[in-house]
Design an enzyme around this catalytic site. Structure first.
Site: not given
Ligand code: GRF
Length: 372
Positions: A265, A283
């Site tokens: 989120r 990432h």
């Protein structure tokens, strides 16, 4: 002098509710930890009480406060909290409950009015609690919080030396919070790196929006605080209340650096500003390529010959903050998103702990100090 205060049972509260009901009067219900009362609590409770003719406060038990706020809380045991609470003018009856949510209590008591403090909207209330309230025909009222008063703030102030903020620990270890939603393999790698003394850090708290995730399980098994935050209905967004709750958790744990390890989120205010330069994400792509979700699949779809992972600072722009480090992996013929992601994760597990270990050497900021 009587011994410990005896809180009311749920049956006592239900009796009060039924008596009021027969008289055409209203019982107001509110719940919370109320660990260290301050003027903000008192004003909130006065306002809540004014919505009806009597008020019950359902106090989280010690066990549920620990689950909600971490192992250092509550400061005051439940019977003491109940006794202090019951002495307030606005409070007619106090009961204690064990769950993290008040759903079953609402079902049993069926209050006429439910009061909630703060940043909630009716939509952002926990879904089960809201359904229970709707079933009971309870009126929901959200009351404003009194700005500038919070228990965490008070505790931090009490711990601070004159004129400054207390160091979180004397150990010199980087105090990190790890946030995740998924399998938790990066959390596991951080835990292992700390155990192997490759990472001079301590995990002050872990936070997840997925109560049953592998991430939470790993945190529990490692014996670090494994807190759940209800993020709200949208799986990619955090409700405003959840944004604030996460901020409170980070403040309470006196965190230097916030590590996003598969947290699905989007973090916004107040954390983004308060922790600017101190939030790091991992990432699974070579940023700036393939921002957002499904990065391994996108790399395959684009016919990339190599991909990898990026550790970067987090800003309001998704996957857009300053890049701190990258590691490359080949994309093999026949790779699926799963096989490529697994290969990328092997690198993540080395790179993220390494960047954290170099945090201060890299001149990155910690709590209470800007970049050197
Ligand atoms: C990692 O691939 C990370 O790059 C991405 O989410 C994944 C989390 O994996 N942001 P895990 O939960 O740490 O196993």
């Amino acid at each position: 002098m009587p011994d410990d205060y005896t809180p009311a049972t749920v049956a006592d509260v239900r009796r009060l509710r039924d008596t009021l009901d027969q008289q055409g009067k209203k019982l107001v219900f509110t719940n919370g930890c109320f660990d260290l009362l301050h003027a903000g609590h008192v004003r909130y409770l006065e306002q809540a009480r004014a919505l009806g003719d009597a008020m019950v406060v359902a106090l989280n038990s010690d066990q549920s406060v620990r689950a909600l706020k971490g192992p250092e809380r509550p400061l005051n045991p439940e019977t003491d909290r109940a006794e202090v609470m019951s002495a307030l003018r606005a409070v007619d009856i106090v009961t204690i409950f064990d769950d993290e949510r008040a759903t079953s209590l609402i079902e049993a008591i069926r209050p006429h009015v439910y009061a909630k403090g703060g940043d909630y909207t009716v939509e952002s209330l926990n879904r089960e609690e809201r359904t229970a309230l709707e079933k009971a025909g309870t009126q929901i009222r959200i009351l404003p919080l009194v700005p500038g008063r919070s228990t965490t703030r008070t505790i931090n102030k009490m711990q601070a030396p004159a004129g400054g903020e207390a160091p979180a620990t004397d150990s010199g270890l980087l105090r990190i919070a790890v946030l995740g939603s998924g399998a938790g393999s990066n959390l596991r790698a951080i835990i292992a790196a700390i155990a192997d003394k490759k990472l001079k850090a301590e995990i002050a708290v872990t936070l997840t929006d997925q109560a049953e995730s592998g991430f939470r399980q790993i945190a529990r098994e490692a014996g670090v605080p494994a807190l759940f935050v209800d993020g709200g209905e949208n799986p990619r967004k955090l409700s405003e209340a959840a944004q604030k709750e996460i901020f409170e958790h980070l403040e309470r744990a006196r965190v230097d650096v916030v590590v996003l390890a598969g947290f699905m989120r989007i973090l916004k205010e107040p954390v983004i500003s308060a922790y600017a330069g101190r939030i790091v994400n991992v990432h699974p792509s070579l940023l700036p390529k393939f921002k957002g979700a499904n990065a391994p699949q996108l790399a395959i779809d684009e016919g990339e010959l190599e991909s990898g992972c990026t550790v970067h600072l987090v800003t309001a722009e998704i996957d857009g903050g300053r890049i701190l480090a990258q590691a490359r992996v080949p994309v093999n013929i026949g790779d699926t998103a799963t096989t490529l992601h697994a290969r990328i994760k092997v690198e993540e597990h080395k790179l993220l702990p390494q960047v954290l270990n170099e945090w201060r050497e890299r001149g990155l900021p910690v709590r209470g100090a800007g970049p050197s």
